[in-house]
Design a protein around this motif. Structure first.
Motif, short mmCIF file in Angstrom:
data_model
loop_
_atom_site.label_atom_id
_atom_site.label_comp_id
_atom_site.label_asym_id
_atom_site.label_seq_id
_atom_site.Cartn_x
_atom_site.Cartn_y
_atom_site.Cartn_z
N ASP A 114 0.82 -1.22 0.00
CA ASP A 114 0.00 0.00 0.00
C ASP A 114 0.85 1.26 0.00
O ASP A 114 0.47 2.27 -0.61
N VAL A 115 2.00 1.21 0.67
CA VAL A 115 2.83 2.40 0.76
C VAL A 115 3.33 2.83 -0.62
O VAL A 115 3.55 4.02 -0.88
N ARG A 116 3.50 1.86 -1.53
CA ARG A 116 3.91 2.18 -2.90
C ARG A 116 2.70 2.52 -3.77
O ARG A 116 2.79 3.38 -4.66
N LYS A 117 1.58 1.84 -3.55
CA LYS A 117 0.38 2.14 -4.33
C LYS A 117 -0.02 3.60 -4.21
O LYS A 117 -0.51 4.21 -5.17
N GLU A 118 0.19 4.17 -3.03
CA GLU A 118 -0.17 5.57 -2.80
C GLU A 118 0.65 6.52 -3.66
O GLU A 118 0.23 7.64 -3.93
N LEU A 119 1.80 6.05 -4.14
CA LEU A 119 2.70 6.91 -4.92
C LEU A 119 2.57 6.69 -6.43
O LEU A 119 3.18 7.42 -7.21
N ILE A 120 1.78 5.69 -6.82
CA ILE A 120 1.77 5.27 -8.22
C ILE A 120 0.40 5.49 -8.85
O ILE A 120 -0.63 5.27 -8.22
N GLN A 121 0.42 5.92 -10.11
CA GLN A 121 -0.79 6.01 -10.92
C GLN A 121 -0.78 4.83 -11.89
O GLN A 121 0.08 4.75 -12.77
N PRO A 122 -1.71 3.85 -11.75
CA PRO A 122 -1.71 2.69 -12.65
C PRO A 122 -1.87 3.12 -14.11
O PRO A 122 -2.54 4.12 -14.41
N VAL A 123 -1.27 2.36 -15.02
CA VAL A 123 -1.34 2.71 -16.43
C VAL A 123 -2.72 2.43 -17.01
O VAL A 123 -3.07 2.93 -18.08
N MET A 124 -3.51 1.60 -16.35
CA MET A 124 -4.86 1.30 -16.81
C MET A 124 -5.71 0.91 -15.60
O MET A 124 -5.18 0.59 -14.53
N MET A 125 -7.02 0.98 -15.78
CA MET A 125 -7.92 0.58 -14.70
C MET A 125 -7.74 -0.92 -14.44
O MET A 125 -7.81 -1.72 -15.37
N THR A 126 -7.51 -1.28 -13.20
CA THR A 126 -7.35 -2.70 -12.87
C THR A 126 -8.70 -3.40 -12.93
O THR A 126 -9.76 -2.76 -12.89
N LYS A 127 -8.66 -4.71 -12.99
CA LYS A 127 -9.90 -5.47 -13.04
C LYS A 127 -10.73 -5.27 -11.77
O LYS A 127 -11.96 -5.19 -11.83
N LYS A 128 -10.07 -5.18 -10.66
CA LYS A 128 -10.80 -4.96 -9.41
C LYS A 128 -11.46 -3.58 -9.40
O LYS A 128 -12.58 -3.41 -8.90
N ASP A 129 -10.77 -2.59 -9.97
CA ASP A 129 -11.39 -1.26 -10.08
C ASP A 129 -12.58 -1.31 -11.04
O ASP A 129 -13.60 -0.66 -10.79
N ARG A 130 -12.43 -2.09 -12.12
CA ARG A 130 -13.55 -2.21 -13.06
C ARG A 130 -14.73 -2.89 -12.38
O ARG A 130 -15.89 -2.50 -12.61
N LEU A 131 -14.46 -3.89 -11.54
CA LEU A 131 -15.54 -4.56 -10.81
C LEU A 131 -16.24 -3.58 -9.87
O LEU A 131 -17.48 -3.54 -9.81
N ALA A 132 -15.46 -2.79 -9.17
CA ALA A 132 -16.04 -1.80 -8.25
C ALA A 132 -16.89 -0.80 -9.02
O ALA A 132 -18.00 -0.43 -8.58
N GLN A 133 -16.41 -0.37 -10.18
CA GLN A 133 -17.17 0.57 -11.01
C GLN A 133 -18.46 -0.08 -11.48
O GLN A 133 -19.53 0.56 -11.47
N TRP A 134 -18.38 -1.34 -11.90
CA TRP A 134 -19.56 -2.08 -12.36
C TRP A 134 -20.59 -2.21 -11.26
O TRP A 134 -21.80 -2.02 -11.49
#
Length: 270
Positions: A114-134
């Motif tokens: 998590d400490v690194r995720k906070e510093l990074i912008q993913p290059v594309m929407m992850t599948k889990k993010d797509r599920l949450a959006q859905w």
């Protein structure tokens, strides 16, 4: 790479089905092959067999009344070319599919602390993010008749039958996200309300589940069959993006099969 993965799986599945079909065809057990010769409009067909005793190929002219044999030999040769092509392509497709799975770009981000995720912008929407959006997408379910007796699921939803409650609670306990009676517009503009809608974790396509619970009622059964026809005409094939379960007064839901289907098709990685 989801579209590529999906296409590879579909194509590999089709190739395996064709290969299996050809292997069962009686003409594949026939000995020999066909040779053809043409001079102008005249065509001649020869049945060829390798004679081991003579150490050479023996050719037999096929008369007009033997055209059936010529057709079978030609079909065998055609099937053989299909087999060779599939045998070359299928291993490559399966290897590419495996490599894509191994190089899952979503996983490269999801596995970060998590400490690194906070510093990074993913290059594309992850599948889990797509599920949450859905799951956050609003929809209007099929209205319940006011006279219906409320049957509540563990998520607090009103469903139409005890069987649907059992299924909904089963999906909930298995941690499989779903939508209840989410509208689906068919190709002809008609609206259906599948009992359950899921998002496939591999393809990110919606998958629909219908439960038919009164199959010993002839009128109900006929309506169910008509409904499955409507799905099919819009491209939703049974066993692919359309899943079904059945029961009657004497035949109960097969929960072993449902559990297997959930594990193989609907389960999202933790």
């Amino acid at each position: 790479m989801t579209e590529l993965e999906n296409e590879l799986r579909k194509r590999a599945k089709k190739f395996r089905a064709v290969k299996s079909f050809i292997e069962e065809e009686p003409v594949m057990t026939m000995e020999g092959w066909l040779e053809t010769r043409q001079r102008g409009a005249a065509r001649r067909y020869y049945y060829c067999v390798y004679d081991r005793d003579q150490g050479k190929t023996v050719r037999k002219y096929l008369r007009k009344d033997q055209q059936g044999l010529a057709k079978k030999l030609a079909q065998k040769a055609y099937y053989g070319k299909i087999q060779s092509s599939i045998n070359r392509c299928l291993p490559l497709m399966e290897e590419l599919s495996r490599r894509i799975d191994e190089e899952d770009l979503d996983k490269l981000y999801d596995d970060l602390p998590d400490v690194r995720k906070e510093l990074i912008q993913p290059v594309m929407m992850t599948k889990k993010d797509r599920l949450a959006q859905w799951m956050d997408e609003a929809y209007s379910p099929n209205p319940m008749p006011k006279s219906s007796r409320a049957i509540m699921t563990k998520l607090g939803e009103s469903v139409r039958s005890k069987s649907e409650k059992i299924l909904a609670d089963f999906f909930h306990d298995a941690r499989v996200p779903y939508k209840y009676e989410c509208p689906l517009r068919l190709r002809d503009g008609r609206i259906l309300y599948p009992d359950f809608t899921f998002l496939d974790s591999r393809t990110l396509e919606e998958v629909y589940w219908e439960h038919f619970g009164l199959m010993d009622d002839v009128d109900y059964m006929n309506r169910a069959l008509e409904k499955m026809k409507l799905y099919g005409r819009s491209g939703y094939r049974l066993g692919e993006r359309l899943l079904v379960s059945f029961e009657s007064n004497e035949v109960y839901i097969d929960f072993d099969l449902i559990r297997q289907t959930v594990e193989e098709r609907l389960k999202w990685p933790e």
